[in-house]
Design an enzyme around this catalytic site. Structure first.
Site, PDB file in Angstrom:
ATOM      1  N   GLN A 155       0.832  -1.221   0.000  1.00  0.00           N
ATOM      2  CA  GLN A 155       0.000   0.000   0.000  1.00  0.00           C
ATOM      3  C   GLN A 155       0.859   1.260   0.000  1.00  0.00           C
ATOM      4  O   GLN A 155       0.710   2.135  -0.841  1.00  0.00           O
ATOM      5  CB  GLN A 155      -0.840   0.072   1.284  1.00  0.00           C
ATOM      6  N   LEU A 156       1.741   1.348   0.988  1.00  0.00           N
ATOM      7  CA  LEU A 156       2.543   2.564   1.140  1.00  0.00           C
ATOM      8  C   LEU A 156       3.620   2.662   0.071  1.00  0.00           C
ATOM      9  O   LEU A 156       3.844   3.734  -0.495  1.00  0.00           O
ATOM     10  CB  LEU A 156       3.176   2.574   2.542  1.00  0.00           C
ATOM     11  N   ASP A 173      14.306  -9.902  -0.904  1.00  0.00           N
ATOM     12  CA  ASP A 173      13.753 -10.264   0.403  1.00  0.00           C
ATOM     13  C   ASP A 173      14.606  -9.538   1.445  1.00  0.00           C
ATOM     14  O   ASP A 173      15.833  -9.715   1.482  1.00  0.00           O
ATOM     15  CB  ASP A 173      13.851 -11.787   0.555  1.00  0.00           C
ATOM     16  N   ILE A 174      13.955  -8.723   2.287  1.00  0.00           N
ATOM     17  CA  ILE A 174      14.749  -7.923   3.244  1.00  0.00           C
ATOM     18  C   ILE A 174      15.415  -8.774   4.321  1.00  0.00           C
ATOM     19  O   ILE A 174      16.205  -8.266   5.109  1.00  0.00           O
ATOM     20  CB  ILE A 174      13.925  -6.785   3.895  1.00  0.00           C
ATOM     21  N   ALA A 226       6.894  -5.286   5.193  1.00  0.00           N
ATOM     22  CA  ALA A 226       6.500  -5.796   6.512  1.00  0.00           C
ATOM     23  C   ALA A 226       5.571  -6.983   6.317  1.00  0.00           C
ATOM     24  O   ALA A 226       4.984  -7.158   5.246  1.00  0.00           O
ATOM     25  CB  ALA A 226       5.791  -4.708   7.320  1.00  0.00           C
ATOM     26  N   TYR A 227       5.455  -7.767   7.371  1.00  0.00           N
ATOM     27  CA  TYR A 227       4.406  -8.792   7.432  1.00  0.00           C
ATOM     28  C   TYR A 227       3.249  -8.122   8.171  1.00  0.00           C
ATOM     29  O   TYR A 227       3.353  -7.837   9.361  1.00  0.00           O
ATOM     30  CB  TYR A 227       4.912 -10.022   8.189  1.00  0.00           C
ATOM     31  N   TYR A 247       2.110  -9.480  16.016  1.00  0.00           N
ATOM     32  CA  TYR A 247       2.488  -8.456  15.035  1.00  0.00           C
ATOM     33  C   TYR A 247       3.148  -7.263  15.744  1.00  0.00           C
ATOM     34  O   TYR A 247       4.238  -6.816  15.353  1.00  0.00           O
ATOM     35  CB  TYR A 247       1.238  -8.005  14.258  1.00  0.00           C
ATOM     36  N   TRP A 264      -3.663   2.862  11.319  1.00  0.00           N
ATOM     37  CA  TRP A 264      -4.902   2.773  10.539  1.00  0.00           C
ATOM     38  C   TRP A 264      -4.685   3.242   9.082  1.00  0.00           C
ATOM     39  O   TRP A 264      -5.379   4.122   8.581  1.00  0.00           O
ATOM     40  CB  TRP A 264      -5.997   3.607  11.189  1.00  0.00           C
TER      41      TRP A 264
HETATM   42  N1  LIG Z   1      -1.643  -1.303   7.149  1.00  0.00           N
HETATM   43  C1  LIG Z   1      -1.793  -0.617   8.282  1.00  0.00           C
HETATM   44  O1  LIG Z   1      -2.914  -0.357   8.754  1.00  0.00           O
HETATM   45  C2  LIG Z   1      -0.579  -0.140   9.022  1.00  0.00           C
HETATM   46  C3  LIG Z   1      -0.778   0.562  10.225  1.00  0.00           C
HETATM   47  C4  LIG Z   1       0.360   1.021  10.900  1.00  0.00           C
HETATM   48  C5  LIG Z   1       1.611   0.785  10.397  1.00  0.00           C
HETATM   49  N2  LIG Z   1       1.761   0.074   9.241  1.00  0.00           N
HETATM   50  C6  LIG Z   1       3.113  -0.164   8.752  1.00  0.00           C
HETATM   51  O2  LIG Z   1       3.263   0.550   7.537  1.00  0.00           O
HETATM   52  C7  LIG Z   1       4.187  -0.143   6.685  1.00  0.00           C
HETATM   53  C8  LIG Z   1       3.586  -0.333   5.318  1.00  0.00           C
HETATM   54  O3  LIG Z   1       2.381  -1.076   5.459  1.00  0.00           O
HETATM   55  P1  LIG Z   1       1.495  -1.484   4.204  1.00  0.00           P
HETATM   56  O4  LIG Z   1       0.085  -1.484   4.666  1.00  0.00           O
HETATM   57  O5  LIG Z   1       1.895  -0.686   3.015  1.00  0.00           O
HETATM   58  O6  LIG Z   1       1.956  -2.996   4.023  1.00  0.00           O
HETATM   59  P2  LIG Z   1       1.594  -4.009   2.841  1.00  0.00           P
HETATM   60  O7  LIG Z   1       0.595  -3.409   1.932  1.00  0.00           O
HETATM   61  O8  LIG Z   1       1.306  -5.321   3.489  1.00  0.00           O
HETATM   62  O9  LIG Z   1       2.985  -4.095   2.052  1.00  0.00           O
HETATM   63  C9  LIG Z   1       4.097  -4.733   2.563  1.00  0.00           C
HETATM   64  C10 LIG Z   1       4.942  -5.168   1.399  1.00  0.00           C
HETATM   65  O10 LIG Z   1       6.105  -5.813   1.926  1.00  0.00           O
HETATM   66  C11 LIG Z   1       6.305  -7.007   1.185  1.00  0.00           C
HETATM   67  N3  LIG Z   1       7.091  -7.969   1.945  1.00  0.00           N
HETATM   68  C12 LIG Z   1       6.657  -8.890   2.850  1.00  0.00           C
HETATM   69  N4  LIG Z   1       7.691  -9.614   3.297  1.00  0.00           N
HETATM   70  C13 LIG Z   1       8.802  -9.137   2.675  1.00  0.00           C
HETATM   71  C14 LIG Z   1      10.173  -9.490   2.710  1.00  0.00           C
HETATM   72  N5  LIG Z   1      10.617 -10.486   3.477  1.00  0.00           N
HETATM   73  N6  LIG Z   1      11.040  -8.801   1.931  1.00  0.00           N
HETATM   74  C15 LIG Z   1      10.598  -7.796   1.125  1.00  0.00           C
HETATM   75  N7  LIG Z   1       9.319  -7.426   1.046  1.00  0.00           N
HETATM   76  C16 LIG Z   1       8.426  -8.083   1.809  1.00  0.00           C
HETATM   77  C17 LIG Z   1       4.895  -7.490   0.906  1.00  0.00           C
HETATM   78  O11 LIG Z   1       4.903  -8.475  -0.103  1.00  0.00           O
HETATM   79  P3  LIG Z   1       3.738  -9.618  -0.087  1.00  0.00           P
HETATM   80  O12 LIG Z   1       2.456  -8.884  -0.227  1.00  0.00           O
HETATM   81  O13 LIG Z   1       4.113 -10.471  -1.250  1.00  0.00           O
HETATM   82  O14 LIG Z   1       3.873 -10.310   1.239  1.00  0.00           O
HETATM   83  C18 LIG Z   1       4.234  -6.184   0.495  1.00  0.00           C
HETATM   84  O15 LIG Z   1       4.463  -5.879  -0.862  1.00  0.00           O
HETATM   85  C19 LIG Z   1       4.540  -1.431   7.411  1.00  0.00           C
HETATM   86  O16 LIG Z   1       5.734  -1.253   8.119  1.00  0.00           O
HETATM   87  C20 LIG Z   1       3.420  -1.603   8.408  1.00  0.00           C
HETATM   88  O17 LIG Z   1       3.820  -2.341   9.542  1.00  0.00           O
HETATM   89  C21 LIG Z   1       0.700  -0.379   8.536  1.00  0.00           C
END
Ligand SMILES: NC(=O)c1ccc[n+]([C@@H]2O[C@H](COP(=O)([O-])OP(=O)(O)OC[C@H]3O[C@@H](n4cnc5c(N)ncnc54)[C@H](OP(=O)(O)O)[C@@H]3O)[C@@H](O)[C@H]2O)c1
Length: 294
Positions: free
Chosen positions: A11-12, A36-37, A60-61, A125, A150
């Site tokens: 998303q981000l 892969d990080i 992130a996971y 998480y 969120w």
């Molecule tokens: N979503 C929320 O509501 C939220 C809230 C607070 C903070 N955050 C933080 O904001 C950040 C961005 O979140 P987001 O919602 O954009 O996350 P996201 O949509 O789940 O995207 C995460 C990306 O990281 C990839 N990824 C997973 N494992 C990896 C690895 N080992 N090496 C490299 N890439 C990997 C995923 O690939 P796959 O899809 O193939 O697994 C996905 O493309 C994260 O740090 C999250 O913890 C999110």
């Protein structure tokens, strides 16, 4: 300035990539399966190939409920991954901006969380993210840990898209009303990250450390859902007109969630002049974009 963006398909990451050219940054996006990080060799090669002078880690996971049973993978991606990124950035003598979460807090407080408040996560998480943050802090001085909450974006799995789908499919939608937080639009968060990148580019040394950034205003998930449907109602056919509030006890999930997920964002305002955007204005813009794209 060349920026390596890890987790760029999320998303981000997607939003960050979309905005980078407007800010005159050369973004080098990487994600699974290529980079892969949790592999230092792959991260090292990616930083080298990009000629990166900054890494922004969006990888992130993020499957909060799945993490309860998949703790190995959650810890690997959310703790080991940031540790490796910090280590390789330290070798390369470049800074790292790493994204973290409100889930590092337990949500028992009733005043907005400060960067200095102790973390006490209540889910796998949250624990895995807190461990990743601690590793970054320990390994690399030149880091920014940006906690947000969120998060929603045009693409990917998020609450806004889910409520729009459920609202079109179901007569009734029930949403918890006893968890409070600050919806954050990925457009605004990406702008914030690029403003921080700009500070790094122009100043070299900045006030490194942990910061908070989330949308302005505090609401419940129930109020958020109702606002989503109210904004979309004039433009799409919805079966649900009114959201029903329920309690967390009435909607059990594998992972516990903080009841109060409000982040104090004064530090980033004072240090960088970055001000949170009112959540409803950002939501309206995003819903129009979502509807235009559908
Ligand atoms: N979503 C929320 O509501 C939220 C809230 C607070 C903070 N955050 C933080 O904001 C950040 C961005 O979140 P987001 O919602 O954009 O996350 P996201 O949509 O789940 O995207 C995460 C990306 O990281 C990839 N990824 C997973 N494992 C990896 C690895 N080992 N090496 C490299 N890439 C990997 C995923 O690939 P796959 O899809 O193939 O697994 C996905 O493309 C994260 O740090 C999250 O913890 C999110």
């Amino acid at each position: 300035m060349n920026i390596l963006i890890t987790g760029a398909k999320g998303q981000l990451g997607t939003e960050l990539l979309r905005q980078s050219p407007d800010r005159c940054f050369s973004a080098f996006p990487v994600d699974l399966p290529e980079v892969d990080i949790t592999s230092s060799d792959l991260v090292r090669a990616a930083i080298h190939d990009a000629g990166a002078s900054l890494v922004i880690n969006c990888a992130a996971y993020t499957q909060v409920d799945m993490a309860e049973s998949q703790d190995m993978i959650a810890y690997r991606v959310n703790s080991l991954g940031p540790a490796i990124l910090a280590h390789v950035c330290s070798e390369a003598k470049i800074p790292l901006i790493h994204i973290s979460t409100d889930f590092v807090f337990d949500g028992r407080q009733r005043t907005p969380y400060l960067e200095t408040d102790s973390v006490s996560p209540i889910s796998v998480y949250g624990k895995s993210k807190a461990a990743g943050d601690a590793a970054v802090e320990k390994i690399l001085n030149r880091h920014i840990i940006l906690r947000t909450a969120w998060l929603y974006a045009l693409h990917g799995h998020n609450f806004v898209r889910t409520i729009l789908r459920l609202g079109a499919e179901r007569d009734t939608v029930k949403v918890v009303s006893d968890q409070l937080g600050c919806p954050t639009c990925a457009v605004d968060l990406a702008e914030t990250l690029l403003a921080l990148a700009e500070a790094v580019r122009t100043q070299g040394e900045i006030a490194w450390g942990t910061y908070h950034y989330c949308g302005k205003g505090v609401i419940s998930w129930y109020e958020f859902a109702q606002a989503i449907l109210d904004i979309a109602k004039p433009y799409i056919s919805l079966k649900t007109s009114q959201v029903d509030p329920i309690t967390t006890d009435q909607y059990p999930t594998p992972a516990k969630r903080p009841a109060y997920s409000v982040l104090n964002c004064e530090k980033i305002q004072n240090e960088f002049g970055i001000y949170p955007k009112p959540w409803r204005e950002s939501l309206e813009k995003m819903i129009y974009l979502m509807l235009a794209a559908s």
